[in-house]
Design an enzyme around this catalytic site. Structure first.
Site, PDB file in Angstrom:
ATOM      1  N   ASP A  79      -2.612   0.860   7.152  1.00 61.65           N
ATOM      2  CA  ASP A  79      -1.800   0.570   6.062  1.00 61.65           C
ATOM      3  C   ASP A  79      -1.114  -0.770   5.612  1.00 61.65           C
ATOM      4  O   ASP A  79      -1.114  -1.442   4.445  1.00 61.65           O
ATOM      5  CB  ASP A  79      -0.680   1.487   6.084  1.00 61.65           C
ATOM      6  CG  ASP A  79      -1.069   3.014   6.146  1.00 61.65           C
ATOM      7  OD1 ASP A  79      -1.303   3.722   5.019  1.00 61.65           O
ATOM      8  OD2 ASP A  79      -1.217   3.232   7.351  1.00 61.65           O
ATOM      9  N   ASP A  84       0.989  -1.211   0.057  1.00 61.20           N
ATOM     10  CA  ASP A  84      -0.016   0.108   0.011  1.00 61.20           C
ATOM     11  C   ASP A  84       0.894   1.158  -0.158  1.00 61.20           C
ATOM     12  O   ASP A  84       1.636   1.493   1.012  1.00 61.20           O
ATOM     13  CB  ASP A  84      -1.009   0.034   1.323  1.00 61.20           C
ATOM     14  CG  ASP A  84      -1.755   1.426   1.576  1.00 61.20           C
ATOM     15  OD1 ASP A  84      -2.493   1.581   0.306  1.00 61.20           O
ATOM     16  OD2 ASP A  84      -2.256   1.527   2.627  1.00 61.20           O
ATOM     17  N   GLU A 111      -1.104  -1.572  -4.705  1.00 64.12           N
ATOM     18  CA  GLU A 111      -2.382  -0.743  -5.318  1.00 64.12           C
ATOM     19  C   GLU A 111      -1.967   0.658  -5.816  1.00 64.12           C
ATOM     20  O   GLU A 111      -1.089   1.214  -5.810  1.00 64.12           O
ATOM     21  CB  GLU A 111      -3.122   0.025  -3.857  1.00 64.12           C
ATOM     22  CG  GLU A 111      -4.189   0.649  -3.938  1.00 64.12           C
ATOM     23  CD  GLU A 111      -5.001   0.665  -2.734  1.00 64.12           C
ATOM     24  OE1 GLU A 111      -6.086   1.168  -2.830  1.00 64.12           O
ATOM     25  OE2 GLU A 111      -4.361   0.360  -1.604  1.00 64.12           O
TER      26      GLU A 111
END
Length: 163
Positions: free
Chosen positions: A140, A7, A67
């Protein structure tokens, strides 16, 4: 198969490492890479690169999933996060060679079956799919595990970028 999910961020980079074998998943590690806001951007980018390189060396993932960025408002933040994401992409492709990218919609769909699921629903499904007692913290790290699970669940065989 060992998968590293990421992330991206500049202050906080979430990571999650899972092992996927025949539809069964096992968490190997998760956490965050943090950089101090008082440091210059180049120093923070170097910190991310060094920490990510160590993670890749330690776990030797066969695939890395990340991502894709989604921003709506703050352009300055978007630029520095995009710079961090560039460092992450370069480090991942250089050290692993197999890199996959997923949008937030794809991640929500793969994890919950619903592309408009909220963050708590995704986190709860991460906990269930990985057979964890609690939702991984910080957020996260949970998000990074969701990215890794998305790759495992979609079982895409051809990478977007491969050396």
């Amino acid at each position: 198969m060992i998968i590293l999910g990421i992330d991206p961020g500049i202050a906080i980079v979430g990571y999650g490492v899972i092992e996927a074998v025949k539809g069964n998943f096992r968490v190997l590690d998760y956490g965050v890479i943090t950089t101090p806001k008082e440091e210059s951007t180049p120093v923070r980018l170097k910190m991310i690169e060094e920490s990510l390189s160590k993670l890749i060396d330690r776990y030797q993932p066969e695939n890395i999933s990340i991502e894709e960025l989604f921003f709506a408002t703050n352009a300055k933040t978007a630029i520095t996060v995009a710079e961090a994401r560039g460092v992450i992409l370069l480090t991942a492709i250089t050290k692993c060679g197999r890199l996959y990218e997923y949008t937030p919609l794809q991640i929500k769909q793969a994890i919950t079956g619903y592309g408009k699921a909220d963050k708590k629903q995704v986190q709860q499904m991460v906990r269930i799919l990985l057979k964890l007692k609690e939702i991984p913290k910080p957020d996260d790290a949970a998000d990074a595990l969701a990215v890794a699970l998305t790759h495992a669940q979609t079982n895409r065989m051809s990478s977007l970028f491969e050396i």
